[in-house]
Design a protein around this motif. Structure first.
Motif, mmCIF file in Angstrom:
data_model
loop_
_atom_site.group_PDB
_atom_site.id
_atom_site.type_symbol
_atom_site.label_atom_id
_atom_site.label_comp_id
_atom_site.label_asym_id
_atom_site.label_seq_id
_atom_site.Cartn_x
_atom_site.Cartn_y
_atom_site.Cartn_z
ATOM 1 N N ASP A 1 11.912 -17.544 118.938
ATOM 2 C CA ASP A 1 11.691 -18.984 118.901
ATOM 3 C C ASP A 1 12.988 -19.731 118.646
ATOM 4 O O ASP A 1 14.016 -19.135 118.302
ATOM 5 N N ALA B 1 8.486 -25.167 116.545
ATOM 6 C CA ALA B 1 9.467 -24.431 117.355
ATOM 7 C C ALA B 1 8.946 -24.193 118.769
ATOM 8 O O ALA B 1 7.750 -24.277 119.029
ATOM 9 N N ARG C 1 16.711 -26.985 121.662
ATOM 10 C CA ARG C 1 18.003 -26.432 121.269
ATOM 11 C C ARG C 1 18.388 -25.156 122.005
ATOM 12 O O ARG C 1 19.483 -24.623 121.799
ATOM 13 N N THR D 1 6.207 -20.527 114.410
ATOM 14 C CA THR D 1 6.988 -21.369 113.506
ATOM 15 C C THR D 1 6.658 -22.829 113.831
ATOM 16 O O THR D 1 6.779 -23.227 114.995
ATOM 17 N N GLU E 1 14.537 -24.013 117.784
ATOM 18 C CA GLU E 1 14.260 -25.410 117.490
ATOM 19 C C GLU E 1 14.063 -26.151 118.818
ATOM 20 O O GLU E 1 14.795 -25.887 119.774
#
Ligand code: ADP
Ligand code: MG
Length: 337
Positions: free
Chosen positions: A143, A42, A148, A39, A145
């Motif tokens: 995955d 990510a 995060r 992603t 962010e």
């Protein structure tokens, strides 16, 4: 038919044909390595777990299908505990040559069913002969962010300690599975069914975790080895002290009923049992109201405050105004503590 009749390559060919693909998969089972689409932007999460027959599971009361589901669910729970999305899985199997093919097929049925529930793609693995007992290694990639992920080391004094769902159900389920049938005669069969499902078909809290992570949680861990153990991990890794209110620990009606029938303290199952796969986390008090409401409305899973984070070190259990040290109780594979 036995595994030896079809062989390693026969097995792999079947999986190559039958295991479904999905988004992000460029090349799955069948090549030297899988090709996966990351992603954009990510961070990857990677986790692995190994299960050994008669140490971690017993095929005399777990169906191979339940085993497949549960083995993957345990790894998905680790991705949940970071606040991530689960993406891909790899599965290594050590099989005795005279394992029934039906057992392997049923294991994969459970595994792929659980994978598809969560949009996880089985992208490869390894298959070897084991002289005795079945060995299962599962690796999951997820995955999140960037920055995060919710780690174990972020709890701060003043935070509250919270948990999803309820605890001790899996240990209660295991107790009913290993007991003499006569020990269950006084119990409502609905309760027995419920706690057995908690043990045999645990639910990874992936959806809850995403909301918890986005709602200000400061630290998180999944409850795989009992609340006492996990709370001690959070306290030690965050460099804080944690106080748990024994009366607030959520225990279901079914777990309480089974505990009563077995003359066992249900809170002990919650603290020292294992494999509940709930999420234990901390959050500042001002985040907790919205967090709990959002999780409850979007997933149906209740969130309970069970304690608080303070300065200092160690874990404490408070009961009727008395505070006692709460030692971690985890099973150590090598010391067999
Ligand atoms: P190598 O010899 O390069 O390790 P293998 O013959 O072990 O290759 O594996 C061939 C393909 O089959 C690979 O794509 C591998 O990921 C896949 N595979 C092997 N065992 C399993 C398994 N238990 N589950 C899913 N995929 C598997
Ligand atoms: Mg190989």
């Amino acid at each position: 038919m036995k595994v030896r009749d079809i062989g390693e390559f026969g097995l792999i060919e079947r999986w190559e044909r039958e295991v479904p693909g999905g988004p992000g998969l460029v090349r799955g089972i069948g090549d030297d390595a899988a090709i996966l689409e990351a992603t954009p932007g990510a961070q990857w999460l990677a986790t692995t777990d190994t299960l050994v027959e008669s140490v971690h599971f017993d095929l005399s009361f777990t169906t191979p299908e339940q085993l497949g589901r549960r083995a993957l669910a345990a790894n998905l729970s680790d991705i949940a505990a970071m606040g991530g999305r689960a993406r891909f899985a790899l599965v290594s199997l050590g099989l005795e040559t005279d394992t029934d093919l039906a057992v392997v097929d049923s294991f994969y049925r459970g595994l792929t069913a659980e994978a598809s529930r969560w949009g996880v793609i089985l992208v490869g693995g390894d298959t070897v002969r084991s002289p005795r007992s079945m060995i299962i290694g599962i690796t999951v990639l997820g995955d999140v962010e960037p920055g995060r992920a919710v780690r174990r080391d972020g709890a701060r004094p003043g935070d509250l300690l919270l948990v999803t769902g309820d605890l001790g159900g899996s240990a209660a389920g295991l107790a009913t599975l290993i007991s003499e049938p006569s020990a269950l005669s006084a119990l409502d069969t609905r309760y027995v069914r419920e706690v057995r499902a908690r043990h045999l078909e645990p639910e990874p809290r992936l959806r809850e975790a995403r909301i918890i992570a986005a709602s200000g949680a400061t630290s998180m861990i999944d409850v795989s080895d009992g609340l006492a153990n996990e709370a001690n991990h959070l306290a030690r890794q965050s460099g804080v002290s944690i106080v748990i209110d024994a009366e607030k620990i959520p225990v279901s009606e079914a777990t309480q009923a089974v505990a009563k029938a077995f003359n066992h303290d249900p809170v002990d199952w919650a603290l020292n049992g294992g494999e509940d796969y709930e999420l234990l986390f901390t959050a500042p008090p001002e985040c907790v109201g919205v967090l709990a409401d959002t999780v409850q409305t979007q997933t149906g899973t209740p969130i309970r405050i069970i304690g608080r984070v303070k300065e200092g070190a160690g874990c404490w259990l408070e009961e009727g105004g008395v505070r006692a040290v709460l030692p971690s109780s985890s099973y150590d594979h090598f010391t067999r503590k």
